[in-house]
Design a protein around this motif. Structure first.
Motif, mmCIF file in Angstrom:
data_model
loop_
_atom_site.group_PDB
_atom_site.id
_atom_site.type_symbol
_atom_site.label_atom_id
_atom_site.label_comp_id
_atom_site.label_asym_id
_atom_site.label_seq_id
_atom_site.Cartn_x
_atom_site.Cartn_y
_atom_site.Cartn_z
ATOM 1 N N THR A 77 -41.054 -30.619 29.591
ATOM 2 C CA THR A 77 -40.204 -29.452 29.406
ATOM 3 C C THR A 77 -39.428 -29.210 30.697
ATOM 4 N N LEU A 78 -38.265 -28.590 30.574
ATOM 5 C CA LEU A 78 -37.395 -28.352 31.722
ATOM 6 C C LEU A 78 -37.164 -26.870 31.992
ATOM 7 N N PHE A 79 -37.667 -26.000 31.110
ATOM 8 C CA PHE A 79 -37.544 -24.555 31.295
ATOM 9 C C PHE A 79 -38.899 -23.976 31.706
ATOM 10 N N PRO A 80 -38.982 -23.149 32.729
ATOM 11 C CA PRO A 80 -37.927 -22.774 33.677
ATOM 12 C C PRO A 80 -37.714 -23.813 34.770
ATOM 13 N N GLN A 81 -38.643 -24.796 34.832
ATOM 14 C CA GLN A 81 -38.521 -25.912 35.767
ATOM 15 C C GLN A 81 -39.273 -27.081 35.151
ATOM 16 N N PRO A 82 -39.036 -28.307 35.625
ATOM 17 C CA PRO A 82 -39.729 -29.454 35.022
ATOM 18 C C PRO A 82 -41.245 -29.292 35.049
ATOM 19 N N SER A 83 -41.867 -29.705 33.946
ATOM 20 C CA SER A 83 -43.317 -29.531 33.787
ATOM 21 C C SER A 83 -44.126 -30.604 34.489
ATOM 22 N N VAL A 84 -43.465 -31.612 35.036
ATOM 23 C CA VAL A 84 -44.148 -32.631 35.833
ATOM 24 C C VAL A 84 -43.489 -32.682 37.209
ATOM 25 N N PRO A 85 -44.242 -32.967 38.268
ATOM 26 C CA PRO A 85 -43.674 -32.924 39.621
ATOM 27 C C PRO A 85 -42.680 -34.044 39.915
ATOM 28 N N ASP A 86 -42.809 -35.171 39.223
ATOM 29 C CA ASP A 86 -41.935 -36.328 39.458
ATOM 30 C C ASP A 86 -41.431 -36.806 38.101
ATOM 31 N N VAL A 87 -40.296 -36.291 37.686
ATOM 32 C CA VAL A 87 -39.773 -36.605 36.350
ATOM 33 C C VAL A 87 -39.494 -38.093 36.220
ATOM 34 N N ARG A 88 -38.810 -38.670 37.194
ATOM 35 C CA ARG A 88 -38.490 -40.093 37.138
ATOM 36 C C ARG A 88 -39.753 -40.934 37.046
ATOM 37 N N GLY A 89 -40.691 -40.677 37.930
ATOM 38 C CA GLY A 89 -41.926 -41.460 37.933
ATOM 39 C C GLY A 89 -42.684 -41.324 36.632
ATOM 40 N N HIS A 90 -42.717 -40.122 36.081
ATOM 41 C CA HIS A 90 -43.442 -39.911 34.832
ATOM 42 C C HIS A 90 -42.792 -40.673 33.688
ATOM 43 N N LEU A 91 -41.484 -40.553 33.542
ATOM 44 C CA LEU A 91 -40.810 -41.201 32.413
ATOM 45 C C LEU A 91 -40.882 -42.720 32.500
ATOM 46 N N LEU A 92 -40.844 -43.258 33.701
ATOM 47 C CA LEU A 92 -40.898 -44.716 33.853
ATOM 48 C C LEU A 92 -42.271 -45.293 33.535
ATOM 49 N N THR A 93 -43.291 -44.454 33.457
ATOM 50 C CA THR A 93 -44.626 -44.941 33.096
ATOM 51 C C THR A 93 -44.878 -44.868 31.590
ATOM 52 N N GLN A 94 -43.899 -44.385 30.817
ATOM 53 C CA GLN A 94 -44.092 -44.208 29.381
ATOM 54 C C GLN A 94 -43.726 -45.475 28.599
#
Length: 243
Positions: A77-94
């Motif tokens: 989620t991106l509201f009110p701020q990203p729900s994970v500390p490292d968006v790039r790192g998280h998505l690249l592990t999916q």
């Protein structure tokens, strides 16, 4: 890694006896499992930006996938701020990034504010399956018809353009003249030629090439629609494989 997208039109109104969108979601998981090439659960990240990170939408996916041994579900989620500390790192592990339908205009505006376009292109290059219905289908393309601005359908051309053509969803919808509107926009040059899907139909791309259309609804089709150079369009039906 194979760059791939699975873009689909969800079933808006299931008919008696139909399973709705569930077979399409299971197909997404199967493609994610193929991508892994190793044993273990599919890592699925659900992204509900297009519905404003609606908690009800998140809860629905948690009910469907949260208790399964073959899926590791996360939610960005991106509201009110990203729900994970490292968006790039998280998505690249999916294995799969599954984007919810809703407002494609708001989706792209929020993604751009958070730098998601570059991250998602990197995910695509790395072989993460990018998937989604409706707005989650349009976003990977140049764009398509949308009612995100008003009740009237209008051409949207600010998608990620990983797939260099347009996309129209719910092409057989009785609620709006989507079929006619899309073809009119392509004929007028407001949208480039592209692919339309009727409810329950999905498109699987490897790179930028369509390799297969699938459906959960008998008789539903996809369509290739291109301008004919004379203020009209040429359309070609694509018969999908039944899931």
């Amino acid at each position: 890694m194979r760059r791939q997208v699975f873009a689909f039109s969800g079933v808006l109104t299931p008919r008696p006896g139909e399973r709705g969108n569930r077979p399409l979601l299971e197909h997404v998981l199967a493609l994610g499992a193929e991508r892994r090439q190793t044993e273990g659960p599919v890592r699925l990240c659900y992204v509900p930006t297009a519905v404003g990170d609606d908690p009800a939408a998140v809860s629905a996916y948690q009910r469907v996938f949260g208790g399964r041994d073959d899926v590791v579900l996360s939610v960005l989620t991106l509201f009110p701020q990203p729900s994970v500390p490292d968006v790039r790192g998280h998505l690249l592990t999916q294995d799969v990034v599954l984007v919810e339908g809703g407002s494609v205009v708001n989706l792209m505006a929020v993604w751009r504010a958070h730098g998601l376009p570059d991250v998602l292109r990197e995910c695509w290059d790395a072989g993460v399956l990018l998937a989604g219905p409706s707005a989650g289908s349009l976003c990977w393309h140049v764009g398509g018809p949308t009612d995100a601005w008003s009740e009237r359908l209008a051409p949207f051309t600010e998608g990620l353009a990983l797939l260099p053509h347009s996309n129209a969803v719910h092409d057989d919808s009785a609620e709006q003249p989507r079929r006619a509107a899309y073809r009119r926009m392509v004929a007028a040059g407001e949208l480039p030629g592209g692919l339309a899907t009727e409810d329950g139909v999905g498109l699987h791309y490897l790179g930028t090439e369509l390799v297969e259309a699938v459906t959960v609804r008998p008789g539903a089709r996809a369509w290739r629609v291109d301008p004919d150079g004379a203020d009209g369009v040429v359309e070609r039906p694509i018969t999908p494989r039944a899931l």
